[in-house]
Design an enzyme around this catalytic site. Sequence first.
Site, PDB file in Angstrom:
ATOM      1  N   ASP A 124       0.894  -1.125   0.065  1.00  0.00           N
ATOM      2  CA  ASP A 124      -0.035  -0.053  -0.103  1.00  0.00           C
ATOM      3  C   ASP A 124       0.947   1.161   0.038  1.00  0.00           C
ATOM      4  OD1 ASP A 124      -2.094   1.645   0.083  1.00  0.00           O
ATOM      5  OD2 ASP A 124      -3.210   0.753   1.844  1.00  0.00           O
TER       6      ASP A 124
HETATM    7  C1  NOJ Z   1      -3.979   3.895   0.098  1.00  0.00           C
HETATM    8  C2  NOJ Z   1      -5.236   3.247   0.427  1.00  0.00           C
HETATM    9  O1  NOJ Z   1      -5.139   2.655   1.716  1.00  0.00           O
HETATM   10  C3  NOJ Z   1      -5.239   2.135  -0.677  1.00  0.00           C
HETATM   11  O2  NOJ Z   1      -6.689   1.350  -0.520  1.00  0.00           O
HETATM   12  C4  NOJ Z   1      -5.172   2.606  -2.183  1.00  0.00           C
HETATM   13  O3  NOJ Z   1      -5.533   1.759  -3.116  1.00  0.00           O
HETATM   14  C5  NOJ Z   1      -3.960   3.259  -2.389  1.00  0.00           C
HETATM   15  N1  NOJ Z   1      -3.919   4.368  -1.273  1.00  0.00           N
HETATM   16  C6  NOJ Z   1      -3.798   3.657  -3.794  1.00  0.00           C
HETATM   17  O4  NOJ Z   1      -4.474   4.927  -3.854  1.00  0.00           O
END
Ligand code: NOJ
Length: 726
Positions: free
Chosen positions: A272
Amino acid sequence: MEAKQMTDVRVTKLLEKMTLDEKIDQLMQLAAFFYDGASSDGEITGPMEDLGISKQTIHNSGSVLGGSGAKEVISIQKEHLKTNRLGIPLLIMADIIHGFKTIFPVPLAIGSSWDVRLAEKSAEIAALEASVAGVHVTFAPMVDLVRDPRWGRVMETTGEDPFLNGEFAKAFVRGFQGENVTNDTNRVAACVKHFAAYGAPEGGRDYNTVNMSERDLRENYLPAYKAALDAGAQMVMTAFNTVDGIPASGNEKLMRELLRDEWGFDGVVISDWGAIKEMIPHGIAADESEAAKKGLKAGVDIEMMTSTYVKNLQTLVEQGGISEELINESVRRILQLKEKLGLFENPYRGANEQLEEELVFSEEHRQIACELATKSSVLLKNKHVLPLDREQKVALIGPFAHNGDVLGPWSWAGSRENAVKVDEGIKTKIDPVNLIVAQGCDIDTGTEEQVAKAVQAASTADVIVLALGERSEMSGEAGCRADIRLPQVQLDLIKEMKKLTKPIAIVLFNGRPLDLHGVLDQADAVLEAWYPGSEAGTAIADLLYGDVNPSGKLPMSFPYSVGQVPVYYNHYNTGRPDINKSPAERYVSKYLDIPNEPLLPFGFGLSYTTFQYSDTKISSDTLTSDSEITISTHITNTGNVAGEEVVQLYVRDMVGEVVRPIKELKGYEKVHLNPGEKKEVTFILTEEQLRYFHADLSFTSDPGKFTVFVGPNSVDGAELTFELIN
Ligand code: NOJ
């Protein structure tokens, strides 16, 4: 030569030609605005760091986060291919969570529909719109199981039940990817997230510690990720949290032993946003080099939005800290995904400006968004107010009366302006002279003048419809709240309206189960609309005027108060269950000041008609491992209008080797019934459905007594018993 072998040949040849630097750069993902050819600043969904990387690294990188529309994506890819020595195309990934431009209800609302067919359709449309806009991979579905409504991201999930989450996980993957994502450029690859157990942060605070037993993890939290992978999800995203003390992104036991070795997943794993570097503040890496080493060793192929890999892996290889083979493995997986999606032949894949113009936000897509929105709303209370009569004079009051903030979080490509507002929907149903609109207050502030105008408007009406809720930023990522009531100013507005002694119907727009004190007790009717998406106003008006009968059921319990949280239907019994509910009985598991039960249970939802269950039967009172039993019930629509009912089947293992939940959902069926119509619903139960993780983590069943519950929600219904015989 077979297609798969050809793929391997190309990937192998490329790998042979790539320098170590080029390989490492494939492992980096940056937001679109880093790239030549990008039009503007893109979406920022996490903290931005100074990455300290060269232009060359960007030219060699493997994938992009975001990109808004075919024109931009084509231009980024074109510029990239000019500078990338080996002509390796970029993978374009984005968060297409509940629609691209046609915004569907938020996932928690979709979960309330219990309609996996429509859920799949919504993902199919999202994939089509996103793919013509140039997206190759969506960071969805998010299948984290949730039990804490303080956590803002509950709206991105389908709720608290492992079985229901698994059903939706499969449906979303099927919708995004279709039969075969390789051949279908109108689909996108799915990236299931957030592996694992991100939905259980302590205190409901985002990014917080997760701590649970391996049995709990396997029994409740893992099944939906597994379901998504069994349905063919191509990628996995790590979670921000710890799993048994080790952040998921550096957790070898979780990512390598369980995901790769035990489950056999050989697709791409992405961290993430910033999660590799976050191992430093977590306190399991002293510096970026150690974080990079832990991430790669755990099997995380792509690092999102931080640069610990590109800055440290080369030295780590040179100094023997990691083997180049580990890097090769990751690069191979990334190149294989590019090959699978056909990017070497057609780096622009589905991106097509003309089709984008024609297909995106089309009438047909919006109609399906509307249908799903009507099925996703849950009628929580109705004391003879709804449906409204078209002749009634309506005062529509509240901060959501005329408000485009009905799309919910994660709808970055959607347009609030183009969303149908509630007043616009109602105007299509009645003579506009019979509608008077007043805001009453803002989301969390208000003036006396606003209230006075609302009172004046309402005093001339036959019925008051209050459109209330949370601003969408009050949920979603980093949108956690410790107090989950409506903002005080809205509760005060309800009180003011109540003084007029007119019937009140409240429509709620929110991203989490709320504490509904001051709402449910004050209103004559309450409709939980969640964030219904682009067609909000049309769907809500259809429901308010009875053109569609509400049929949603809650996929997550609504707590009596925040003090109960976590409160969920499939809890254990404890050694001192509060059976008698007697104030005189002290030493039982209970609160002194509030009930144990949630205000509204999992599976609950009303209709404009009534359903009667009868003749619930079980085919045998014994079950063996090679037989099955059938549970059947009859359901009759005893009211005056057609409606849909979600018939639910729960099971309780009365004596296990380890303690068992008091109920577990094992099946459900949504049936449509005309007035007076009666249908039979049957469920089949086998020994396999009764297995669970034992003390030694073996997945087996216990012989002995089981209770079966069949009914309209997780509380009410008929009870039957049977015995499992080995
Ligand atoms: C952080 C988030 O936790 C995740 O769900 C998301 O896909 C990513 N950012 C990318 O935007």
